[in-house]
Every structure is written in structure tokens, then in C-alpha cells.
Write a protein that holds these residues in place. Structure first.
Motif: not given
Length: 622
Positions: A558-561, A572-577, A619-622
Motif C-alpha cells: 500500500x502507498x501511504x502519504x 495527496x494520495x488522491x492526487x498521486x493516484x 510542488x508542481x503536482x496540480x
């Protein structure tokens, strides 16, 4: 340039072992010339490779960098053939060394493996010599300890990789191009006893690795260093504490870091449409966009979408008509297969879905105990479990349901050692049944399920669609005497407890046959471990090690932020996915690999991870 060496003594194809060596290791500088007993590590490796009967010549391939003058001088002083080439383009260095020696067949080993076994090298060369493969290795899965890695291929195949490989990781690590291209015929040598679950690390990348190897030589070397694999395994049996000296070091960390030198992957599309179909480890949405799939229908598709043997079995059953109902001969066949994998499961009841299996197990537990309450433990430590049970009356609990995933609970804690055994003991003390929910974990960690991997027995075990590679089915496993009263005539009339379709039972039988006949479990451990470890190495590289982590075991992680300046962990998990999906990777926060995921696929997934993690760090992830 080439110096030293011995002549090929046979008229067969010339077999040359090329040992790549340099002093510029970032984790253990100068390691190849550090001492192991009375000799340097490089000399130990050369001595061992020279004893391989099927190797005609040994050459060390080092770099033209001035710091490696010492390696070249050492080789000349000790009568070891040496070639000097590119520092960064190791594939070019290898190719030039091979052509300079007149090699027709190349054996690739590295200078940081001083416990190499000549007999293992000969096994790999011998399989290649049968002529059925372009590339043969013993490290697709680590059935051998890491550090006995041997790869064999022809000059022609190496030349093809040399001409065509473009990615930095493919140039820096020599063989990823060969291992990840479907057009090459790959051969695998495996150890008679699969040692992959022991995580034996006999290579030298860190100071702790060097201390481990020195300890082995101090105990086994009689002056000729002729001890081999069996001798070291016997030593570790006598002194198990030795293996703990370098436990926990990430395998292939250098390879994962080489991915950071590649260009980031740009988004391909946004807002994916619903998934419509799948093939192998890929799925397509209704707009025709293709994704690598790490969700796999909530980990149920263990072999890969549309797996031929399973699909054919299901279609053949459909030709018999849309029949269903209890006591079909396929039920007995699947039940017998399961009982051989899970010894305590002498009985099995089959239903249409995994959810129905849980309802059926709940009803059985309530009838068996005369109690009403069935609890599900979502935490992973004994204290939390004790508090949960203590909050209910001693005579109220019929059963406890636990999913033995090895994943952290909602608190973010990893399962503590002995947690499952403690849960079993608490249930026995209270007269409650222990129900293991293996709808996601079954057959991923071991053929006998997570209960076999963790060494725990349960009163009842739940299975879901993973039993049939994703087809709709559920099962409750347990002692036949416990299941006999489970389904009354009235129960059988209930909608949730209808028997599964015959095509699902046929798919289940075919799935179990594939699991038993092919190295599925080892493949999941290897490729899943690569994803977990690679994510963690990349996260640490970008300064996100305290914020982002992949937890769990290789087959299911599992990936955990965690909370951070970039926002709360869940956001952040939602944005990563979402960012991964934009780049062609379909996943949730859980990584579930299948038998159809090859190294080329997991490498591409790591490239996507690398891109998104870098965008978070900047910091570029929208």
C-alpha cells in the motif's frame, strides 16, 4: 585494450566471463579492492569464476576514469585480464570488452559478489548451451541468494542491446533491455529449494554486507575458498544471527536511482473513462485509453486479465448451458484442490460472491457459538485488538474477522510481530471463532494463502473472486465438521447463498491448476517487491521519505502519504493516484501485481512513480 587471460581450450563457442568492477561506489567507496580475509573482494570473485568448468576466460571490465587505475594495476599485477571502457555507459563497456576478447558467449557477473558458486555458474551456462534461449539467468526470482547472480547471453544478443537500448537505466545496468523485451527467449535457472522467502543477501553494497561476507569467510575459508552455496547455507543454519547482520537492505537500489536520470513522463490524458476490458496486466477504458493495471479488480485477478487457461475453462463450461446449483462435480474438484493447499480446510462451501461468503461465515459462527456479535478488526496491533474485545462482554462475541494482509491499519501502523498468533489465542480464550478474510490475499503470499505464510490457522477462511482469477465466486473454508450445519434448506433459498455459476467453478479449477503448475507466487514476490522497494528508494531520493512510503509485502503493498506541507495525506494520495492515471497507470493506493506483469511493466510503473514523486517534491503536482 585487453591484457592477460588464458586461451580457449575447446573447439566449442568461446565462453568469456566479464566481471564489471570500479572503485566509484557511492555506498561503499573502493569496495572491490577491500580485503576479505587474505585477498581483496575482486580477487575472491575472479578465483571463484575461474573455477567454473564451462568458462574459458575471465576478464575484468573497469573504467577509463583515473580512480580506476588502481583496479587495472591490481589486475595486471595478479595476472587477471582487464579491459577499460566507458564509466557511465556500462553496456558499451561490456560490449567492447566482449568483442576485444573474441567472446561468443558472455557470462555476466559483478565484482561485489564474493560468494559466487562455480557450480551455479556452470548450471546457468549449461542451460544456455542447450540452444533454446537467447538469455539465461538465475535471478528473475531469487530462489538463489542474492549474490549468486549469473547471466549468460551471446555476443549477437549483446550487440542488439548495445545498438537499440536508449534509456539510461538500460545503458548503466547492461541487461535490463534483454530481460524486458518479449522478442528474446528467456531461460531461468532455479534452485531446487526456493530460498526467495528467506531474503538471503550475499552481495556487497553496504558496510554491513561487507561485514557479513567477512564473517562467512572467517568461518569457512581454509585457505582455498572452495566452499560453496551448500556450505554457506549450512553455516547460516548453525548461526542464524549471521543473516541478521545485513538484513533490511533494499535490493537493486542503484537501479531504481538510475531511473531518476531519465526524462519525466508527460501526462497522456486526463479524467479517464470507465474501464471496459482487460488483457494481461493492461486495461482499456471506454475511450480506448490503455493503462497498466495495478488494481486488478481489487487484487482478484492474480494471473492477469483474460488468462488463456482460465478463459478457455470458463467458455467450455458455458457451452454446457447456464446451469448452476449445489453438488455439481466441479464443486468437489475445487474442494479437493483447496484441501491439499489448506490442510485444515477439509470442507468448503461455495457461493456467488465474496460478500456472500462473509455473510455465510457470520451466520455459521453465530449458530456455532450461540452468540450474536461478529467483530472485524481493522487495526494491526495486539493492544488495539485487546481493547476491541474488552469493549464487549466475554460471552457476546461469536467471531473475529481479520484480513491478514501485512498492510498497515487505519492508524498507519505496520502489523506487529505475533499479532495474528495473538488474535488466535484471544479467540480461543473467549470461545470465539477466528475468521481469516483472504479475499485479497489468497494465493498471493503462498499457495496455502496468507495463513500459510504467517503460520496461523483459522476456524474459517473466506475466499472471493481471486479463487477464480476474478470471476464471481466466494467460498468459506474450514473443517468439514464445522461446515456441515452451515447451510440449511432455508439458507439455500436465500439470495446471497445461491451456488456459483458453473463457469465460475470451472475458472476456479483452472486457476488452481495454473497456480500449482507455474511459479506464480515467486513472481508476485519478486515483481511486487520491486515496486514497493523502488517507490521507497525514489521517495527518499526526492526528500519525501518521511511523507510517502510503500508498506506491506511484495505481492500486496500500500502507498501511504502522511500529513505534510503539501496537504493532508489522504488528499495527496488522491492526487498521486490521479497523476499516475494521467500517465497510463491504473491503481488505487494498493499495489497488486499479477503473474502477467513482467520486468518491462514494473520498470514502466517505476518511471511513472519517479515522475509523480518528483512533481510532488518540486510542488508542481496540480
Amino acid at each position: 585494450m585487453i591484457a592477460g587471460g588464458k586461451a580457449c581450450l575447446t573447439d566449442k563457442k568461446k565462453v568469456v566471463a566479464i566481471i564489471q568492477a570500479r572503485l566509484g561506489s557511492s555506498r561503499l567507496p573502493g569496495k572491490v579492492l577491500l580485503s576479505i580475509g587474505a585477498a581483496t573482494m575482486l580477487e575472491r570473485v575472479v578465483q571463484r569464476v575461474r573455477r567454473a568448468r564451462l568458462v574459458d576466460q575471465v576478464v575484468v571490465a573497469t573504467t577509463v576514469a583515473s580512480q580506476d587505475d588502481a583496479v587495472a594495476a591490481f589486475c595486471r599485477d595478479h595476472g587477471i585480464a582487464v579491459f577499460r571502457g566507458s564509466e557511465d555507459d556500462v553496456l558499451d563497456r561490456y560490449y567492447q570488452a566482449a568483442t576485444a576478447t573474441g567472446a561468443q558467449v558472455i557470462v555476466r557477473v559483478t565484482s561485489d559478489c564474493p560468494l559466487l558458486d562455480p557450480e551455479v555458474i556452470d548450471r546457468v551456462v549449461a542451460l544456455y548451451g542447450q540452444g533454446d534461449h537467447d538469455y539465461v539467468a538465475n535471478n528473475f526470482r531469487y530462489t538463489y541468494p542474492q549474490g549468486l547472480d549469473t547471466e549468460v547471453f551471446s555476443l549477437a544478443v549483446l550487440a542488439q542491446a548495445w545498438r537499440e537500448a536508449k534509456q539510461p537505466a538500460e545503458r548503466e545496468h547492461v541487461t535490463p533491455y534483454l530481460r524486458s523485451r518479449a522478442r528474446f527467449r528467456l531461460g531461468e535457472v532455479v534452485h531446487e529449494q526456493d530460498l526467495s522467502q528467506r531474503n538471503l543477501r550475499w552481495t556487497v553494497d553496504e558496510p554491513a554486507d561487507l561485514e557479513f561476507v567477512r564473517a562467512v569467510y572467517a568461518r569457512l575459508d581454509q585457505g582455498d575458498a572452495h566452499f560453496g552455496l551448500a556450505d554457506v547455507l549450512a553455516l547460516l543454519q548453525r548461526e542464524p544471527a549471521l543473516s541478521a547482520m545485513n538484513a533490511g537492505i533494499v535490493r537493486h537500489a542503484g537501479y531504481y536511482l538510475s531511473l531518476t536520470k531519465e526524462k519525466p513522463i508527460a501526462p497522456v490524458w486526463r479524467r479517464p473513462a470507465p474501464i471496459e476490458r482487460g488483457q494481461g496486466c493492461r486495461v482499456w477504458d471506454s475511450d480506448g485509453h490503455r493503462y497498466l493495471d495495478l488494481d486488478l479488480n481489487a487484487a482478484a485477478v492474480i494471473l492477469g486479465h483474460h488468462h488463456p487457461a482460465v478463459t478457455e475453462a470458463a467458455i467450455e463450461a458455458l457451452r454446457a448451458g447456464a446451469v448452476s446449483g449445489p453438488a455439481h462435480p466441479l464443486e468437489a474438484a475445487v474442494r479437493d484442490s483447496l484441501s491439499t493447499l489448506i490442510p485444515e480446510a477439509s470442507g468448503a462451501l461455495f457461493v456467488e460472491t465474496g460478500a456472500a461468503a462473509e455473510q455465510l461465515a457470520t451466520r455459521l459462527a453465530q449458530r456455532r457459538t450461540g452468540r450474536s456479535e461478529v467483530l472485524r478488526c481493522r487495526e494491526t496491533d495486539s493492544d488495539a485488538l485487546g481493547r476491541l474485545l474488552s469493549s464487549r462482554g466475554a460471552g457476546d462475541i461469536a467471531a473475529l474477522i481479520i484480513e491478514p494482509t501485512g498492510l498497515p491499519g487505519p492508524s498507519g501502523r505496520e502489523p506487529e510481530s505475533g499479532f495474528l498468533a495473538g488474535a488466535r489465542a484471544l479467540c480461543q480464550k473467549r470461545g470465539a471463532l477466528l475468521i481469516l478474510d483472504e479475499r485479497r490475499t489468497a494465493f498471493r503470499y503462498a499457495l496455502g494463502g496468507a495463513r500459510a505464510h504467517f503460520g496461523i490457522t483459522a476456524d474459517l477462511t473466506l475466499l472471493g473472486p481471486s479463487l477464480a482469477n476474478g470471476y464471481p465466486i466466494g467460498a468459506v473454508l474450514g473443517a468439514a465438521s464445522l461446515l456441515d450445519p452451515a447451510v440449511t434448506e432455508a439458507d439455500a433459498q436465500d439470495e446471497p447463498f445461491r451456488a456459483p455459476a458453473i463457469f465460475a467453478l470451472a475458472a476456479a479449477r483452472a486457476t488452481l491448476q495454473e497456480l500449482r503448475s507455474k511459479p506464480v507466487v515467486g513472481h508476485l514476490w519478486e515483481q511486487g517487491g520491486r515496486l514497493r522497494d523502488g517507490f521507497n528508494v525514489l521517495a527518499a531520493h526526492y526528500g519525501l521519505g518521511q511523507m510517502a512510503r510503500s508498506h506491506g509485502l511484495g505481492p500486496l503493498s500500500r502507498i501511504v502519504f502522511a500529513d505534510s506541507v503539501h496537504g493532508d495525506g489522504r488528499s495527496m494520495t488522491t492526487r498521486f493516484v490521479a497523476a499516475c492515471r494521467d500517465r497510463g497507470l491504473w491503481l488505487s493506493d494498493v499495489q497488486a501485481v499479477s503473474f502477467s506483469h513482467g520486468q518491462e511493466d514494473t520498470d514502466q510503473i517505476q518511471r511513472i512513480y519517479r515522475t509523480v514523486l518528483e512533481s510532488i517534491a518540486t510542488g508542481e503536482l496540480p
